[in-house]
Every structure is written in structure tokens, then in C-alpha cells.
Scaffold this motif. Sequence first.
Motif, mmCIF file in Angstrom:
data_model
loop_
_atom_site.group_PDB
_atom_site.id
_atom_site.type_symbol
_atom_site.label_atom_id
_atom_site.label_comp_id
_atom_site.label_asym_id
_atom_site.label_seq_id
_atom_site.Cartn_x
_atom_site.Cartn_y
_atom_site.Cartn_z
ATOM 1 N N ARG A 164 -2.712 0.031 -9.430
ATOM 2 C CA ARG A 164 -3.472 0.401 -8.002
ATOM 3 C C ARG A 164 -3.362 2.089 -7.870
ATOM 4 N NH1 ARG A 164 -6.990 -3.537 -6.984
ATOM 5 N NH2 ARG A 164 -5.976 -5.400 -6.279
ATOM 6 N N VAL A 189 2.049 2.021 -3.348
ATOM 7 C CA VAL A 189 1.087 2.549 -4.260
ATOM 8 C C VAL A 189 0.804 3.858 -4.151
ATOM 9 C CG1 VAL A 189 -1.443 2.328 -4.704
ATOM 10 C CG2 VAL A 189 -0.127 0.029 -4.453
ATOM 11 N N ARG A 241 0.877 -1.240 0.049
ATOM 12 C CA ARG A 241 -0.061 -0.024 0.075
ATOM 13 C C ARG A 241 0.780 1.186 0.062
ATOM 14 N NH1 ARG A 241 -4.863 -1.239 4.404
ATOM 15 N NH2 ARG A 241 -5.728 -2.875 3.076
#
Length: 321
Positions: free
Chosen positions: A55, A25, A22
Motif C-alpha cells: 500500500r 501505511v 492507513r
Amino acid sequence: MALVPLDQLVLEASPRLYGQDREHVQRLAEIDAELPPILVQRTTMRVIDGAHRVRAAQLNGKEVITAHFYDGTDDDAFVISVERNVTHGMPLTHADRRAAVARIIRSHPHWSDRAVAARTGLSDRTVRAIRSSAELPQSNERLGLDGRMRPMNAADGRRRASEILKDAPTMPLRKVAKASGVSLATVHDVRQRMLRGDDPVPHKREANGRALPLAAADKPTSQLALAKDAVCLEAILARLTKDPSLKYTEAGRLFLRWLHLHAIDTKDLESFLDTMPEHCRQSVATIARQVASKWQNFACQLEHSEDSNCCRSSVLNTENA
């Protein structure tokens, strides 16, 4: 290159065991510049390389992304995905790479350990350990980095080479090697054994004295020993390089630079044998023997300093011979 709708892309079968990161991203989403195109398998629309970029585009509310298409099998697409994520972007973890090795060995059992290692960013020793520790399919032949298939049972290849040499003694040795599926160095060894009247397959002895074929690898016995010595040599060089008594003195650093230049990397020896012109072999062999003799005498001086006078005399005799 084309614009591909994000909702058509498939983000499955990634070599990353825990999916996308994450934080990575988020970092990509904050970049104003256009990111490189992703790579997509045309038949399945699966993202081979660029899942983090996908993403990030989704996070920024985009509907399309630039992509290149790949036409190939699922197994080959996975290999490319691993290769791409070893060399750039967010690198695969060690666990990711080990899992990838196991999958690639299952899908490409004929690939050599070095071929798999080159694609996964691990050492061939690690690949060999993974192959041997798991119940993975085995192949009677292995495809090397040079694109050549070699039999795992070297005895069969040696016998094929000897039969070809008997039927066509004037055939170039490189053609014999290609036809029999063994290395050029092995063909040279087979020919020398035939000229001496020996069995083309080297033998080792059991405790009871019975001879057994040595079919451990597609190399002469001396080359197998060199391959084992390479591991030891690398470890010794690494240890010496870190030794403070050498690392932090001018004379020590000078010696380490000299040693790294003159220490032989045995992994290259087979490639040298394969490419050495026939008319140069005897000259190179003479140089190798003379250099080996000087190294041997130098080792004598290091190990037996009290006998250094004798050893120096030996060096002089060698140089004057």
C-alpha cells in the motif's frame, strides 16, 4: 528475490480482521530507505507478508516492489502470514490472533495447543479454550513442537508400548516410545507398571468403585498434576513479585531473585525426562528427593512458626541423614 508488478499482487485473506492500517501505511510511505522485500505465494500472487508495504508503494506511485516467493498451500501460507505479523512490523491485535487460532485449528487439527500458540503469539491455555468452545474438527493425534505425533487417547499408546515391551524387552526405550507414539517418560512409566504386575494404563475410580482407564493425556498421572500446579505456581510468583513489602525492601528483592532462580518450572520437567541419560536417572532422582525434603521442611517453618524449633530439628536430621 524478484521485482514484481504491484498490479499483479492480491491483498486478500489477510489475518487482519479490519485490513491494513492507513496511518501505518502513511508512515511507511514517508520512509526514504528501501523497505524489506515482501513475501508472495507464487501460485496465487497473494501477499503473505508485506501488505502495508504494498500500500505504501502504491501511495508513492511505484509500479514494482521487491519480493520473495513462497511455494506452498493456502493454509500453510496463512500460518506463515500470522507468524510474520506476530514477531515484527505492525503486530496483529488480540482479536486477529484469536481468529487466526480458530482458522489454524480448522486447517491443522492435528497440531497441539502449544504448536498453535507458538505460531500465533497466544498462550496454549487460550488456544485450548478456543478449541474446546467452538465446533472445530478434532484429531486422534496431535503434532507437538518437537515434530512428534502423539495420540490423544493415551491408553492406546500405552497398550502399544506394553505390547512392544513384551515382544522385545531389550529394545531401547526411546525406540519403543517412537514406535508406540508416546513420550519416553510414558514408556518408563509403562515398564515400571509391568514390572510391578500392574495394568500399563493408570486407572481412576468412579463413585461406585468401578475402575476407569485414565486416558486424559500422553503423560503419567504425576506429570498431569505437575502441569496443573504450573499454572498456580506462575500466578503465585507473579503476585509475590508485585508485593510492595518484598519489592521495595533490600531483603525482599534478594529473596525474590533467589526464589525465581530456585522455583521449578514444571513445563520443563517432561523435556528433562525425555533427554536424561539412563545412567544418570537414579542420581538425579536422589538429588530431587533431598531438595524436595529441604523445601518441605522450609514450608513447615513458614506455616508453623510456633513449632519452628521442631522444624529446625527436622532440617538438621534430614541434612545429617
